[in-house]
Design a protein around this motif. Structure first.
Motif, PDB file in Angstrom:
ATOM      1  N   VAL A   6       0.995  -1.180  -0.120  1.00 13.97           N
ATOM      2  CA  VAL A   6      -0.046  -0.082  -0.033  1.00 13.97           C
ATOM      3  C   VAL A   6       1.018   1.374  -0.260  1.00 13.97           C
ATOM      4  O   VAL A   6       1.658   1.433   0.876  1.00 13.97           O
ATOM      5  N   VAL A   7       0.737   2.042  -0.962  1.00 12.49           N
ATOM      6  CA  VAL A   7       1.716   3.479  -1.043  1.00 12.49           C
ATOM      7  C   VAL A   7       0.877   4.430  -0.750  1.00 12.49           C
ATOM      8  O   VAL A   7      -0.136   4.949  -1.264  1.00 12.49           O
ATOM      9  N   GLY A   8       1.411   4.976   0.429  1.00 15.33           N
ATOM     10  CA  GLY A   8       0.552   6.303   1.259  1.00 15.33           C
ATOM     11  C   GLY A   8      -0.018   5.747   2.411  1.00 15.33           C
ATOM     12  O   GLY A   8      -0.717   4.894   2.436  1.00 15.33           O
ATOM     13  N   ALA A   9       0.017   6.597   3.482  1.00 15.85           N
ATOM     14  CA  ALA A   9      -0.294   6.176   4.725  1.00 15.85           C
ATOM     15  C   ALA A   9      -1.349   7.332   5.139  1.00 15.85           C
ATOM     16  O   ALA A   9      -1.583   7.433   6.473  1.00 15.85           O
ATOM     17  N   ALA A  17      -5.509  -0.573   3.992  1.00 16.06           N
ATOM     18  CA  ALA A  17      -4.658  -1.729   4.816  1.00 16.06           C
ATOM     19  C   ALA A  17      -5.171  -2.073   6.008  1.00 16.06           C
ATOM     20  O   ALA A  17      -4.928  -3.724   6.034  1.00 16.06           O
ATOM     21  N   GLU A  18      -5.834  -1.533   6.734  1.00 13.90           N
ATOM     22  CA  GLU A  18      -6.503  -2.071   7.844  1.00 13.90           C
ATOM     23  C   GLU A  18      -7.409  -3.250   7.482  1.00 13.90           C
ATOM     24  O   GLU A  18      -7.529  -4.198   8.220  1.00 13.90           O
ATOM     25  N   MET A 203      -5.080   2.619  13.876  1.00 15.52           N
ATOM     26  CA  MET A 203      -5.512   1.812  12.446  1.00 15.52           C
ATOM     27  C   MET A 203      -4.598   1.000  11.886  1.00 15.52           C
ATOM     28  O   MET A 203      -4.766  -0.289  11.565  1.00 15.52           O
ATOM     29  N   LEU A 204      -3.308   1.433  12.175  1.00 10.97           N
ATOM     30  CA  LEU A 204      -2.100   0.684  11.534  1.00 10.97           C
ATOM     31  C   LEU A 204      -1.451  -0.144  12.440  1.00 10.97           C
ATOM     32  O   LEU A 204      -0.334  -0.717  11.882  1.00 10.97           O
ATOM     33  N   ILE A 209       0.447  -5.953   9.464  1.00 13.11           N
ATOM     34  CA  ILE A 209       0.698  -4.307   8.903  1.00 13.11           C
ATOM     35  C   ILE A 209       1.955  -3.952   9.259  1.00 13.11           C
ATOM     36  O   ILE A 209       2.518  -4.068  10.457  1.00 13.11           O
ATOM     37  N   LYS A 210       3.123  -3.835   8.465  1.00 15.71           N
ATOM     38  CA  LYS A 210       4.241  -3.266   8.637  1.00 15.71           C
ATOM     39  C   LYS A 210       4.240  -1.826   7.817  1.00 15.71           C
ATOM     40  O   LYS A 210       3.833  -1.762   6.658  1.00 15.71           O
ATOM     41  N   VAL A 211       4.747  -0.792   8.610  1.00 14.20           N
ATOM     42  CA  VAL A 211       5.053   0.334   8.057  1.00 14.20           C
ATOM     43  C   VAL A 211       6.220   0.938   7.793  1.00 14.20           C
ATOM     44  O   VAL A 211       7.217   0.858   8.788  1.00 14.20           O
ATOM     45  N   MET A 212       6.559   1.463   6.610  1.00 10.42           N
ATOM     46  CA  MET A 212       7.821   1.943   6.289  1.00 10.42           C
ATOM     47  C   MET A 212       7.798   3.467   5.934  1.00 10.42           C
ATOM     48  O   MET A 212       7.139   3.740   5.181  1.00 10.42           O
TER      49      MET A 212
END
Length: 377
Positions: A6-9, A17-18, A203-204, A209-212
């Motif tokens: 997913v591109v963009g948080a 994403a959630e 939410m994330l 979910i992994k966030v970069m």
């Protein structure tokens, strides 16, 4: 191998994403160029300890119970009805224009909606075909109110005269014959009690979910294995500006802390006539925070910087349609959000769009289905 990249948080990316993680049990990698989640709705505590919105005021409002129910999983709410004043002819007057605005501006004592409608009808210009933003306002309220409230603000906001912009720009701002001074009339109006950023973090926080952060999609798209993509960035950028750049309007912000408890009577004051900035926001009105100091933001529209607003002109829509044709033909990539669909959305509309896209995914893609990697387009 991630099931989804997913591109963009921001809202679009975080919501989908959630859903993908919690409802399908699939693995999701979320990447964002910025050093924080939340997109333009990101808020933070400044050096004085005041909660401010980094990218200008974000006010949540909706008529959708479904969207409220969804977001309420991740936040409690602080009721808040947004009010805006415009600095016109040395007075602070309600915007959208209402009966109070007209009475104060012209020294009148109109007492009924019928009197206001008659006043406006007498001044409205007869325009055969409503095509532009100028047409919308001139036909409704006439030349004087158009010049005082709309023309200067629009020229600053968009760098274009209202006569050069699609009618949707000013059609978004109603004119009222009553004394309702709320900016929005939605059934649900509130702010996340702990701020937008805290809501996004919850939410994330799903283990799938992994966030970069501070990560460019281009740098990792061919490095980190993934099956499918949800892209929420600028659609023209995804296709390497093949048909040319889509025009966007940007914003620059000046955040200031003042040694006073309050600076202005409402959260936002617009400046349609003078000043280089379009508006001043004072955040304590939005957050309910108690503090001896106050923080405000001056907002300056610009052609330079991050893309915020698609510029609503027909030639731009025609260019977007070329990119949409490419997007529709790109396998295993889903385009959602304001930038990816080149359309201005309120926050609740972006949430609704992301939830709708998730429903389409649920109906058409079996959980864990294998795919071939899409070719670079």
């Amino acid at each position: 191998m991630f099931d989804w990249l997913v591109v963009g948080a921001g809202f679009a990316g975080s919501v989908i994403a959630e859903r993908l993680a919690s409802q399908r049990g699939e693995s999701v990698l979320v990447v964002d160029r910025r050093n924080h989640v939340g997109g333009n709705a990101y808020d933070r505590y400044d050096d004085a300890g005041l909660l401010i919105h980094q990218y200008g005021p974000h006010i949540f409002h909706t008529n959708s119970e479904q969207i409220v129910d969804y977001l309420s999983q991740f936040t409690e709410w602080r009721p808040y009805e947004h009010r805006v004043l415009a600095s016109v002819d040395g007075q602070l007057l309600p915007i959208p224009i209402n009966r109070t605005t007209i009475n104060k501006l012209y020294g009148l004592n109109l007492t009924t909606e019928e009197e206001v409608e008659a006043f406006l009808a007498e001044r409205g210009e007869r325009i055969e075909e409503i095509r532009t933003s100028a047409d919308v306002v001139l036909s409704r309220v006439g030349r004087d109110l158009y010049e005082k409230f709309f023309r200067g603000y629009t020229r600053k906001q968009w760098g274009l005269d209202p006569s050069e912009l699609d009618k949707q720009v000013t059609a978004r701002v109603p004119t009222r014959a009553n004394e309702d001074d709320r900016y929005f009339t939605d059934s649900f109006q509130a702010m996340p009690a702990g701020g937008f950023t805290r809501m996004f973090e919850r939410m994330l926080s799903h283990p799938n979910i992994k966030v970069m952060l501070q990560t460019d999609f281009r740098d990792i798209r061919d490095v980190i294995p993934h099956r499918r993509v949800v892209f929420t960035g600028p659609v023209d950028e995804y296709f390497d500006f093949r048909f040319g750049k889509l025009p966007y309007r940007s914003l620059q912000f000046e955040h200031v802390t003042l040694e006073e408890e309050w600076h202005q009577p409402v959260a936002v004051v617009n400046y349609p006539q003078d000043r280089d900035y379009t508006r001043i926001t004072e955040y304590k009105h939005l957050t309910g925070q108690q503090h001896p100091k106050t923080s405000i933001t001056y907002e300056y529209p610009s052609d330079i910087g991050d893309p915020y607003y698609p510029v609503p002109r027909e030639e731009n829509q025609e260019l977007y349609r070329q990119y949409k044709h490419l997007a529709d033909a790109t396998p295993n990539v889903h385009f959602i959000g304001r930038l990816a669909t080149y359309r201005y959305y309120n926050m609740d509309q972006v949430v609704g769009q992301a939830l709708a896209e998730f429903r389409r995914i649920q109906e058409s893609i079996p959980v864990g289905a294998e795919v071939r990697q899409p070719e670079a387009v």
